[in-house]
Scaffold this motif. Structure first.
Motif, PDB file in Angstrom:
ATOM      1  N   GLY A 584       0.808  -1.227   0.000  1.00  0.00           N
ATOM      2  CA  GLY A 584       0.000   0.000   0.000  1.00  0.00           C
ATOM      3  C   GLY A 584       0.831   1.261   0.000  1.00  0.00           C
ATOM      4  O   GLY A 584       2.001   1.262  -0.382  1.00  0.00           O
ATOM      5  N   ASP A 640      -9.050  -6.271  -2.173  1.00  0.00           N
ATOM      6  CA  ASP A 640      -8.426  -5.246  -3.015  1.00  0.00           C
ATOM      7  C   ASP A 640      -9.368  -4.965  -4.189  1.00  0.00           C
ATOM      8  O   ASP A 640      -9.229  -5.539  -5.266  1.00  0.00           O
ATOM      9  CB  ASP A 640      -7.056  -5.740  -3.505  1.00  0.00           C
ATOM     10  CG  ASP A 640      -6.321  -4.708  -4.341  1.00  0.00           C
ATOM     11  OD1 ASP A 640      -6.789  -3.555  -4.404  1.00  0.00           O
ATOM     12  OD2 ASP A 640      -5.284  -5.053  -4.939  1.00  0.00           O
ATOM     13  N   ARG A 642     -10.704  -2.354  -6.912  1.00  0.00           N
ATOM     14  CA  ARG A 642     -10.211  -1.143  -7.573  1.00  0.00           C
ATOM     15  C   ARG A 642     -11.135  -0.703  -8.706  1.00  0.00           C
ATOM     16  O   ARG A 642     -11.902  -1.500  -9.246  1.00  0.00           O
ATOM     17  CB  ARG A 642      -8.813  -1.385  -8.173  1.00  0.00           C
ATOM     18  CG  ARG A 642      -7.753  -1.712  -7.156  1.00  0.00           C
ATOM     19  CD  ARG A 642      -6.397  -1.787  -7.817  1.00  0.00           C
ATOM     20  NE  ARG A 642      -5.594  -2.864  -7.282  1.00  0.00           N
ATOM     21  CZ  ARG A 642      -4.502  -3.350  -7.862  1.00  0.00           C
ATOM     22  NH1 ARG A 642      -4.079  -2.844  -9.005  1.00  0.00           N
ATOM     23  NH2 ARG A 642      -3.833  -4.339  -7.307  1.00  0.00           N
ATOM     24  N   CYS A 695      -9.289  -7.545  -7.170  1.00  0.00           N
ATOM     25  CA  CYS A 695      -7.985  -7.847  -7.769  1.00  0.00           C
ATOM     26  C   CYS A 695      -7.159  -8.892  -7.026  1.00  0.00           C
ATOM     27  O   CYS A 695      -6.133  -9.328  -7.537  1.00  0.00           O
ATOM     28  CB  CYS A 695      -7.156  -6.562  -7.892  1.00  0.00           C
ATOM     29  SG  CYS A 695      -7.834  -5.387  -9.078  1.00  0.00           S
ATOM     30  N   ASN A 696      -7.576  -9.276  -5.806  1.00  0.00           N
ATOM     31  CA  ASN A 696      -6.679 -10.190  -5.079  1.00  0.00           C
ATOM     32  C   ASN A 696      -7.264 -11.575  -4.843  1.00  0.00           C
ATOM     33  O   ASN A 696      -6.930 -12.256  -3.885  1.00  0.00           O
ATOM     34  CB  ASN A 696      -6.190  -9.562  -3.767  1.00  0.00           C
ATOM     35  CG  ASN A 696      -7.307  -9.175  -2.822  1.00  0.00           C
ATOM     36  OD1 ASN A 696      -8.454  -9.069  -3.221  1.00  0.00           O
ATOM     37  ND2 ASN A 696      -6.956  -8.968  -1.565  1.00  0.00           N
ATOM     38  N   ARG A 736      -8.211   2.566  -5.200  1.00  0.00           N
ATOM     39  CA  ARG A 736      -8.850   1.536  -4.397  1.00  0.00           C
ATOM     40  C   ARG A 736     -10.236   2.005  -3.944  1.00  0.00           C
ATOM     41  O   ARG A 736     -10.406   3.152  -3.523  1.00  0.00           O
ATOM     42  CB  ARG A 736      -7.979   1.215  -3.183  1.00  0.00           C
ATOM     43  CG  ARG A 736      -8.462  -0.033  -2.450  1.00  0.00           C
ATOM     44  CD  ARG A 736      -7.566  -0.384  -1.289  1.00  0.00           C
ATOM     45  NE  ARG A 736      -8.194  -1.456  -0.505  1.00  0.00           N
ATOM     46  CZ  ARG A 736      -7.922  -1.716   0.749  1.00  0.00           C
ATOM     47  NH1 ARG A 736      -7.022  -1.001   1.380  1.00  0.00           N
ATOM     48  NH2 ARG A 736      -8.537  -2.694   1.383  1.00  0.00           N
ATOM     49  N   THR A 738     -12.919   2.161  -1.254  1.00  0.00           N
ATOM     50  CA  THR A 738     -12.805   2.085   0.205  1.00  0.00           C
ATOM     51  C   THR A 738     -14.181   2.014   0.850  1.00  0.00           C
ATOM     52  O   THR A 738     -15.207   2.249   0.196  1.00  0.00           O
ATOM     53  CB  THR A 738     -12.040   3.305   0.747  1.00  0.00           C
ATOM     54  OG1 THR A 738     -12.723   4.498   0.342  1.00  0.00           O
ATOM     55  CG2 THR A 738     -10.612   3.339   0.213  1.00  0.00           C
ATOM     56  N   GLU A 745      -4.894  -2.822   5.207  1.00  0.00           N
ATOM     57  CA  GLU A 745      -4.340  -3.173   3.903  1.00  0.00           C
ATOM     58  C   GLU A 745      -4.995  -4.421   3.338  1.00  0.00           C
ATOM     59  O   GLU A 745      -5.334  -5.346   4.099  1.00  0.00           O
ATOM     60  CB  GLU A 745      -2.836  -3.443   4.042  1.00  0.00           C
ATOM     61  CG  GLU A 745      -2.000  -2.199   4.106  1.00  0.00           C
ATOM     62  CD  GLU A 745      -2.218  -1.337   2.893  1.00  0.00           C
ATOM     63  OE1 GLU A 745      -2.040  -1.831   1.770  1.00  0.00           O
ATOM     64  OE2 GLU A 745      -2.597  -0.181   3.061  1.00  0.00           O
ATOM     65  N   PRO A 746      -5.174  -4.507   2.027  1.00  0.00           N
ATOM     66  CA  PRO A 746      -5.684  -5.750   1.446  1.00  0.00           C
ATOM     67  C   PRO A 746      -4.634  -6.849   1.528  1.00  0.00           C
ATOM     68  O   PRO A 746      -3.439  -6.570   1.581  1.00  0.00           O
ATOM     69  CB  PRO A 746      -5.959  -5.356  -0.010  1.00  0.00           C
ATOM     70  CG  PRO A 746      -5.023  -4.237  -0.294  1.00  0.00           C
ATOM     71  CD  PRO A 746      -4.883  -3.498   1.007  1.00  0.00           C
TER      72      PRO A 746
END
Length: 797
Positions: A584, A640, A642, A695-696, A736, A738, A745-746
């Motif tokens: 991050g 995460d 986005r 994304c994660n 990101r 929120t 943090e992701p």
């Protein structure tokens, strides 16, 4: 860092003036900045010194301009205080990285004002300057003309559309801009829309200087072997057509323009910053003109990142040519592309990546950082910093190859008599009859020649790779010789092998000194040699013949020092810790630290309250319950999500219900995503559309094509209708999403076993106002909340 002994050019010697791009003073340099200029220049400077060339290496902080004024406003202090603060930070970072400046100065000096104004006066006298009225954006709220960096808007370049472009340059596509070209500009101070007003400025007439400039470029780009990326960037400017370039700004913090009509203005930072190389040299020596006005006897080498090229190959040379004076013009320019960080870009503005002070805090030694950055130097194309790669290179190349070779040699020599040489280097009179050693010497000699060729051409990565090959040769030589057997069975041959090997250790210390000076210091200490008298693989004339006879480097009878391991292994736990710690932005990290401190404080209070209340509840149960509660509260932050832009979409070749999309999520390259949306969203409605992207998730193959993310969509209770969750039109690509009230943090990749996504997904829905939400908290971007078209109270997945 230098400054101890002023040096001047010497007749009959090779005199080299080295500069690296002046780092801007308003922030801490990150690893991409460090490899792009100061570290690369330092390697070349150290190499030149080791070869006996007469050189000075000049650098310093670039301190004038809008960015300093902006930072001063942010930190509620004066520009001078900002410069003092960050100049000291830069100096400390470079000192830790072993950067060997002869002088590290700053541009906010009296010498800068004097030299800058003198150059301006020459340009004025020679009629290379023009006056013109230009339109500039004026902020009514702030009551001032807005300099380039005080403006932000959408890039006007077709196909770019980056929404955070500055008034002077787009960070995404790299195109130089005029502030009035920005689409939907905003004042960065008050966020209001500025209006265009007329203002008078001075311009450098680049078109009139074109003939002189093109002659210089055509001659020097060949003589100085300019790198292809430097030539490409320069030619792009020339091809586009040179235009008069404004050299004044409506600011207070800068070099004042010495003209009655423009006395309220200062010089544009890109006019005066390159002159900083000259003024910083003037701070180093009053005889600065012997370096800067001596083109017949001084070669100028300049190091920088690719975004600085046109200012050094077009603007600065034109400025010097326009004076009509005999300046030392740049001979060689060494340019790097970008070093990217993990899955994104290093960014000073956003605080993404590892910064100079972070590197120190890891307690990984500077020679390891230097080695990794230099093996990864982005000479031809962008390269990527990853913690796993740093670990691999440290453990396999430095520890298992280089460190292992040196330690084997010195440890064996240091063994007591009877099992080694009692720390005394043995004699080896019959070396020429030892065929294995003669073959090694031939191979090493070729590698030394290749090393010199690479370094002279400023191909630093190749130079380092070649030097490390000598270590590999040494390891193979030790294995093939089986010296441990020779010690008992053929002592004369063993002495040859060990005297040759210890010579290779010394040679490696010399060749690797430009890259890892603290490593060299430690090796010389273990060899019981001093840096001052023993650091050269060539003679006074620069001849490297002695490298062909490594057994002659160190004399028989010399007593070595105490050997010890040179490198320490980096384990998986440490790598995972660093990946998590530096994920991050810096702001996110501070927030995370604050959350951790707050949680610890809360737990402390809870424990005190429990102790006082004499309840029989087991404290560990309370603690676990508290922890479990916190985990539930912060689960959403593990995702995460986005803002993405679909840049290309087509139907899956092997599945009628699937789309294959290329989506820009702010990483420089797109991600391939497979979505089951064919039945719900027509193909034409998928094109060039902003979406919310998870994304994660772990990448998964869908009918033969791997999907690297997931597009979020909402469905009604009957699951017949499906709509995409849409960010606001002006949301920034890659930002990101929120959830106010939830920080953290992701995860890098969501743990499949923990079923984080499944747990969170149960609370994702659209509300009665069509807003996408987690529980009752909206999906939020810098431009507002994310919504769907018509589905209320739907499930998001």
């Amino acid at each position: 860092m230098g400054d101890s002994a002023e040096k001047l050019p010497i007749a009959g010697r090779r005199n080299i003036l080295i500069t690296s791009a002046l780092p801007y003073v308003n922030n801490v340099p990150h690893l991409g900045n460090i490899i792009g200029c100061v570290l690369s220049a330092d390697v070349f400077a150290r190499y030149c010194r080791n070869r006996g060339y007469n050189i000075i290496y000049i650098c310093g902080t670039d301190e004038y301009g809008t960015a300093t004024e902006t930072k001063a406003m942010e930190e509620k202090c004066s520009p001078r205080e900002i410069c003092d603060k960050y100049h000291a930070i830069h100096k400390d970072v470079y000192k830790w990285f072993d950067i060997s400046f002869d002088h590290f100065g700053r541009t906010s000096s009296p010498q800068q004002t004097e030299i800058c104004q003198a150059i301006f006066n020459k340009l004025w006298e020679n009629d290379w300057l023009s006056e013109n009225t230009m339109q500039q954006l004026y902020c009514e709220t702030c009551q001032k003309f807005l300099a380039d960096r005080l403006l932000e808007g959408t890039c006007p370049t077709p196909g770019c559309d980056y929404q955070s472009a500055r008034g002077d340059q787009c960070e995404k596509c790299g195109k130089l801009l005029n502030p009035t070209e920005l689409i939907d500009p905003k004042c960065k101070v008050c966020c209001n829309t500025p209006h265009i007003r007329d203002t008078n400025h001075l311009f450098l007439e680049l078109p009139l200087l074109r003939e002189q400039l093109e002659k210089y470029i055509s001659e020097m780009s060949v003589a100085g072997s300019w790198s292809p990326n430097a030539i490409q960037a320069t030619n792009a400017w020339l091809k586009e057509g040179l235009r008069p370039r404004c050299i004044t700004r409506d600011l207070k913090w800068g070099v004042p323009v010495p003209h009655e009509k423009y006395k309220e203005k200062v010089f544009y930072v890109w006019f005066d910053a390159p002159i900083g190389y000259i003024s910083i040299t003037a701070c180093y020596t009053p005889y600065w003109e012997k370096w800067w006005k001596n083109p017949d006897n001084v070669e100028l080498y300049q190091f920088m990142g690719k975004d600085n090229v046109p200012f050094h190959t077009v603007m600065f040379p034109s400025t010097l040519l326009g004076t009509g004076e005999n300046w030392t013009m740049m001979k060689t320019i060494s340019v790097t592309e970008y070093l990217n960080y993990e899955n994104g870009k290093f960014s000073k503005t956003k605080g993404v990546g590892v910064f100079g002070n972070d590197a120190k805090d890891t307690e990984i030694p500077p020679e390891v950082w230097r080695y990794y950055l230099l093996t990864n130097r982005p000479e031809v194309s962008d390269t990527l910093f990853t913690w796993a790669d740093l670990q691999a290179k440290l453990n396999s190349e430095l520890l298992s190859n280089l460190g292992n070779f040196i330690n084997r040699v010195l440890s064996f020599i240091s063994k007591p008599a009877g099992s080694g040489y009692d720390s005394i280097i043995p004699d080896a009179p019959n070396v020429k009859f030892h065929q294995l050693t003669m073959t090694l010497a031939e191979n090493v000699s070729k590698l030394v020649d290749q090393y010199i060729d690479a370094m002279e051409k400023v191909k630093l990565k190749q130079g380092l790779k070649t030097a490390m090959s000598i270590s590999s040769e040494g390891n193979a030589y030790l294995q093939e010789s089986q010296f441990w057997k020779l010690f008992r069975e053929d002592p004369a041959s063993c002495a040859v092998v060990m005297k040759t090997s210890v010579g290779l250790v010394y040679l490696l210390a010399c060749l690797l000194e430009p890259f890892m000076p603290s490593f060299t210091d430690e090796v010389l200490k273990q060899l019981n040699l001093s840096r001052e008298t023993h650091l050269s693989f060539s003679d006074e004339k620069g001849d490297t013949d002695k490298a062909k006879k490594p057994w002659e480097f160190l004399p028989a009878g010399h007593k070595i020092g105490q050997p010890k391991p040179l490198f320490k292994e980096l384990n998986d736990e440490e790598v995972n810790f660093f990946k998590e710690k530096f994920a991050g932005t810096q702001a996110d990290r501070k927030l995370k630290e604050a959350d951790t401190r707050a949680a610890a404080e809360q737990l402390k209070k809870l424990n005190i309250a429990e102790a006082n209340s004499k309840k029989e509840t087991d404290k560990s149960d309370v603690y676990c319950a508290k922890l479990k509660s916190a985990e539930v509260e912060f689960t959403i932050s593990k995702l995460d999500i986005r803002v993405g832009l679909i840049t290309e979409v087509k139907k899956h070749p092997d599945a009628d219900s699937l789309y294959v999309e290329e989506i820009d999520v702010g990483e420089g390259s797109t991600r391939t995503v497979v979505s089951g949306l064919v039945k719900y969203v027509p193909l034409e409605e998928m094109q060039n559309r902003k979406v919310c992207v998870l994304c994660n998730l772990k990448p998964v193959a869908m009918r033969g094509i791997k999907s690297h993310a997931m597009v979020l969509a909402a469905s009604g209770p009957d699951h017949i209708k499906v709509e995409l969750v849409e960010p606001p039109v002006s949301a920034k690509i890659g930002e990101r999403v929120t959830f106010p009230g939830y920080s953290g943090e992701p995860d890098g990749i969501l743990n499949v076993k923990s079923k984080v996504w499944e747990k969170v997904q149960a609370d994702l829905h659209t509300d009665a106002q069509l807003v996408a939400s987690y529980k009752d908290v909206p999906f939020t971007t810098s431009a507002g909340v994310c919504k769907v078209a018509s589905i209320t109270n739907g499930d998001i997945r």
